[in-house]
Design a protein around this motif. Structure first.
Motif, PDB file in Angstrom:
ATOM      1  N   GLY A 108      48.077  14.987  -9.621  1.00 34.43           N
ATOM      2  CA  GLY A 108      47.272  15.202 -10.824  1.00 34.43           C
ATOM      3  C   GLY A 108      47.587  16.527 -11.492  1.00 34.43           C
ATOM      4  N   VAL A 109      47.807  17.554 -10.687  1.00 37.04           N
ATOM      5  CA  VAL A 109      48.167  18.876 -11.221  1.00 37.04           C
ATOM      6  C   VAL A 109      49.498  18.794 -11.959  1.00 37.04           C
ATOM      7  N   MET A 110      50.496  18.209 -11.318  1.00 30.09           N
ATOM      8  CA  MET A 110      51.831  18.130 -11.922  1.00 30.09           C
ATOM      9  C   MET A 110      51.845  17.235 -13.163  1.00 30.09           C
ATOM     10  N   ALA A 111      51.085  16.156 -13.125  1.00 26.73           N
ATOM     11  CA  ALA A 111      51.034  15.267 -14.288  1.00 26.73           C
ATOM     12  C   ALA A 111      50.401  15.962 -15.487  1.00 26.73           C
ATOM     13  N   ALA A 112      49.396  16.779 -15.253  1.00 27.08           N
ATOM     14  CA  ALA A 112      48.751  17.491 -16.360  1.00 27.08           C
ATOM     15  C   ALA A 112      49.642  18.601 -16.913  1.00 27.08           C
ATOM     16  N   LEU A 113      50.423  19.227 -16.048  1.00 31.04           N
ATOM     17  CA  LEU A 113      51.276  20.325 -16.489  1.00 31.04           C
ATOM     18  C   LEU A 113      52.584  19.860 -17.125  1.00 31.04           C
ATOM     19  N   SER A 114      53.041  18.665 -16.803  1.00 28.83           N
ATOM     20  CA  SER A 114      54.371  18.236 -17.256  1.00 28.83           C
ATOM     21  C   SER A 114      54.532  18.184 -18.777  1.00 28.83           C
ATOM     22  N   PRO A 115      53.566  17.707 -19.572  1.00 27.71           N
ATOM     23  CA  PRO A 115      53.783  17.744 -21.028  1.00 27.71           C
ATOM     24  C   PRO A 115      53.924  19.161 -21.575  1.00 27.71           C
TER      25      PRO A 115
END
Length: 130
Positions: A108-115
């Protein structure tokens, strides 16, 4: 030329962003220490709930801390997730479940930061001449 206007730290949106950030962290912490029957089930998968909770929390954190480096935000959330996973294990949880919880949180952390990371990468390139 004058400098571009910046949004004040005491503006309504900035204050609301910090309140949302605080509420998401508090909600995740309370959900992690509450008995299972007390926490609402929003999704079929327990791990999807972990993923979504940290995705929303990181989005709130990004809005609340616009000047903080992304690595520091990511490390803070990953450390928070690790503390919660260790707490789950210490309270009698199964080690594999605690690890999977942390992996879902980290996703969840990485998915939120990726954009945000992709947008910053795109800004490195100059526009092509027309």
């Amino acid at each position: 030329m004058s400098e571009p206007a910046t949004y004040p730290d005491t503006g309504v949106l900035a204050v609301l962003a910090r309140m949302g950030f605080s509420l998401t962290l508090l909600a995740i912490f309370l959900a992690s220490i509450a008995p299972g029957w007390l926490t609402p089930k929003l999704f079929q998968s327990h791990y999807l709930e972990h993923f979504a909770a940290f995705y929303v929390a990181v989005c709130a954190g990004l809005a609340a801390m616009p000047r903080m480096p992304l690595r520091r935000i990511a490390m803070g959330y990953l450390a928070f997730a690790l503390v919660l996973s260790v707490l789950h294990y210490v309270r009698g949880g199964v080690p594999e479940v605690s690890i999977r919880n942390w992996v879902a949180d980290a996703g969840g952390v990485m998915a939120a930061l990726s954009p945000v990371v992709v947008e910053r990468f795109r800004r490195l390139f100059a526009p092509r001449p027309s």
